[in-house]
Design an enzyme around this catalytic site. Structure first.
Site, short mmCIF file in Angstrom:
data_model
loop_
_atom_site.label_atom_id
_atom_site.label_comp_id
_atom_site.label_asym_id
_atom_site.label_seq_id
_atom_site.Cartn_x
_atom_site.Cartn_y
_atom_site.Cartn_z
N ASP A 149 26.30 17.18 -38.61
CA ASP A 149 27.36 16.21 -38.87
C ASP A 149 27.30 15.57 -40.25
O ASP A 149 28.03 14.62 -40.53
CB ASP A 149 27.34 15.12 -37.81
N THR A 150 26.44 16.09 -41.15
CA THR A 150 26.33 15.47 -42.47
C THR A 150 27.66 15.46 -43.20
O THR A 150 28.05 14.45 -43.82
CB THR A 150 25.27 16.20 -43.31
N HIS B 136 0.84 -1.19 0.00
CA HIS B 136 0.00 0.00 0.00
C HIS B 136 0.88 1.24 0.00
O HIS B 136 0.37 2.35 0.23
CB HIS B 136 -0.93 0.03 1.22
#
Length: 545
Positions: free
Chosen positions: A386-387, A219
């Protein structure tokens, strides 16, 4: 703020009980229609010819108790409000409704409200001429010196054993004796990282990050102690160490792995694996769970219950039932594995020379390497920046193999597939996989006899299929597709011109529908060319010169 789905707090339990009955897979449950404040779930197929087994208590422990109603387990369950014992009147009505000449056994967790309300109801039922006995389950070992241990998840095992005995037609005294034997034998202990959330309330923050509470009640009552670890192996070993002295040292065991409601399936599977490595590993005959059987709403925790086995207990636990919540035990053992050879999809091709192809590969790779900073700057405006580095990393790997004369330059199929293999390895992220799909699929098509322009179209189609992008979605496909369409009809110069037009068009596309740019707003995209499309256009431009 409350973290609890509900509509009307007053009708919460009644509606939940109805939902359980609607979803019961055996369609064998009914709710006694007496009074909205009396919630009794009973077997529809009950004929009073055997001893009735009734349990119940506060709601919030689902599937206990109503989820254990059905052939082979409970005859009826009495559902109180959340964490509150049902009334004496509710229990009495349940007893009278399902009890015949064979009598009734009440199984109650050791909480004061349950003991008193079920006990008084039992005495009142006797005035109706009914035979009623009661077993009180007190399986929690958290508090060593407590004269009144709480009843927790081990109660489900007592339900199962008593229900089996009743289903076999045993007398009330026999059913009670077996249930009492199981209640005396089972021992449980729980742990949690977070307590439960009640409707209209919020987490009280009692358990701090990085800590766990050992032996807290179902509980949400505070536990016996706080432990400063969340390590799954350490915690399982700690529970095992504290439970083991409470069962005979040479006993074979059934172990219930109980989800207190908020632990993920992944975590419960992990904890099961940890148990299989624990000090009990050679003594466990049966596993029950991992599953929520006696939960505490959404408490993020679990408990272990150990039951020393004898032939009767084993037969009782493994007997089939028709309930919504019980899970059949599974034999404990080793993880089954099957040897299988490692599959390596590597391209084997002898290096070869072809001056025209060498020149094209050299132009493509040197262009991408030189574009690294420019493409990164473009991507910083519309993506994660970051391409350029991603494409340059792939280009450097291919350029190195070109310089070392390791490429099959006079075998187009092998060259394309080798490039595809390398890009998947060194580029990383979705760009590397997409480019690998493009080159791999094209190479396979060339190997089947297709022309290079047709094969590149196949590679493009597979890239679109797996990647989910199409022309107009503001990706490199906006440059690559027009370039390959032009190449199929004309030459590299036309392809380069089409690619450049496609890349420029991306600057006017106000919404990206694929890739990281799809999470960027229109204001950030406007006037900025897609970096992948620019890379494609620049490569075709370099190769066309």
């Amino acid at each position: 703020m409350s973290r609890f789905f509900f509509d009307d707090r007053k009708h919460l339990i009644n509606d939940a009980v109805d939902g359980l009955i609607l979803a019961a897979r055996h369609q064998n449950l009914t709710r006694l229609d007496i009074d909205p404040a009396i919630r009794v779930v009973a077997r529809r197929d009950w004929d009073k010819s055997k001893v009735a087994v009734i349990s119940g208590g506060g709601s919030g422990h689902e599937p206990a108790h109503a989820g254990f109603v059905g052939k082979g387990m409970l005859t009826a369950a009495v559902c109180g409000d959340l964490f509150a014992s049902p009334s004496v009147e509710a229990v009495l009505n349940a007893i009278v409704a399902v009890t015949g000449d064979r009598g009734c056994l009440l199984i109650v967790k050791n909480y004061t409200g349950d003991r008193l309300n079920f006990g008084l109801a039992a005495e009142k039922a006797k005035r109706h001429g009914l035979k009623v006995e009661m077993v009180i389950v007190s399986d929690d070992v958290a508090l060593e010196d407590n004269k009144q241990p709480r009843g927790i998840a081990g109660t489900a095992l007592v339900h199962k054993i008593a229900g089996f005995a009743a289903e076999q037609g045993q007398s009330l005294s026999e059913v009670r004796a077996l249930a009492q034997q199981a209640s005396d034998a089972v021992k449980s202990l729980g742990v949690a990282l977070q307590t439960c959330n009640l409707p209209g309330s919020s987490d009280d923050g009692r358990i701090k990050p990085g800590e766990a509470e050992l032996g807290l009640g179902i509980h949400g009552e505070p536990g016996a102690s706080t432990i400063h670890t969340q390590n799954s192996r350490d915690i399982v070993n700690m529970l095992v160490e504290r439970l083991a002295p409470h069962v005979p040292a040479d006993a074979r065991l059934a172990v219930l792995i109980n989800n207190l409601g908020g632990a993920s399936t992944l975590e419960m599977s992990l904890l099961t694996r940890e148990l299989s490595r624990s000090a009990l590993k050679d003594r466990i005959d049966w596993l029950i769970g991992p599953a929520p059987l006696v939960s505490a709403l959404d408490m993020k925790g679990f408990s272990l219950s150990l039951l020393p086995l004898n032939d009767t207990f084993e037969q009782a636990l493994t007997a089939p039932v028709e309930t919504a919540g019980w899970l059949p035990p599974v034999p404990s053992g080793e993880v089954h594995t099957q040897p299988h050879p490692l599959v390596r999809d590597s391209v084997e091709a002898a290096p070869s020379e072809e001056p025209h192809v060498r020149a094209l590969v050299e132009k493509a790779t040197s262009t991408l390497i030189a574009l690294e900073a420019r493409l990164n700057a473009l991507d910083a405006k519309v993506g994660d920046g970051d391409t350029g580095s991603t494409f340059a990393e792939g280009a450097r790997d291919i350029a190195q193999k070109l310089a070392q004369h390791q490429l099959p330059l006079n075998d187009a199929a092998a060259l394309l597939q080798l490039i595809g293999e390398r890009l998947a390895t060194v580029m990383g992220g979705s760009s590397g996989v997409l480019m690998s799909i493009f080159f791999t699929a094209a190479g396979q098509k060339v190997a089947e006899g297709a022309s290079l322009p047709d094969a590149l179209q196949v590679g493009l189609a597979q890239m679109k299929h797996y990647g989910g992008a199409a022309p107009g979605d503001r990706t490199l496909i906006d440059a690559l597709q027009p370039a390959l369409d032009a190449l199929q009809q004309r030459d590299l110069a036309a392809a380069a011109q089409a690619a450049e037009q496609g890349a420029q068009a991306t600057a006017q596309m106000g919404k990206a529908r694929a890739g990281r740019s799809s999470y960027v707003g229109r204001d950030n995209l406007e006037g900025v060319e897609d970096p992948g499309a620019v890379a494609v256009a620049e490569v075709f431009k370099a190769m066309s010169v």
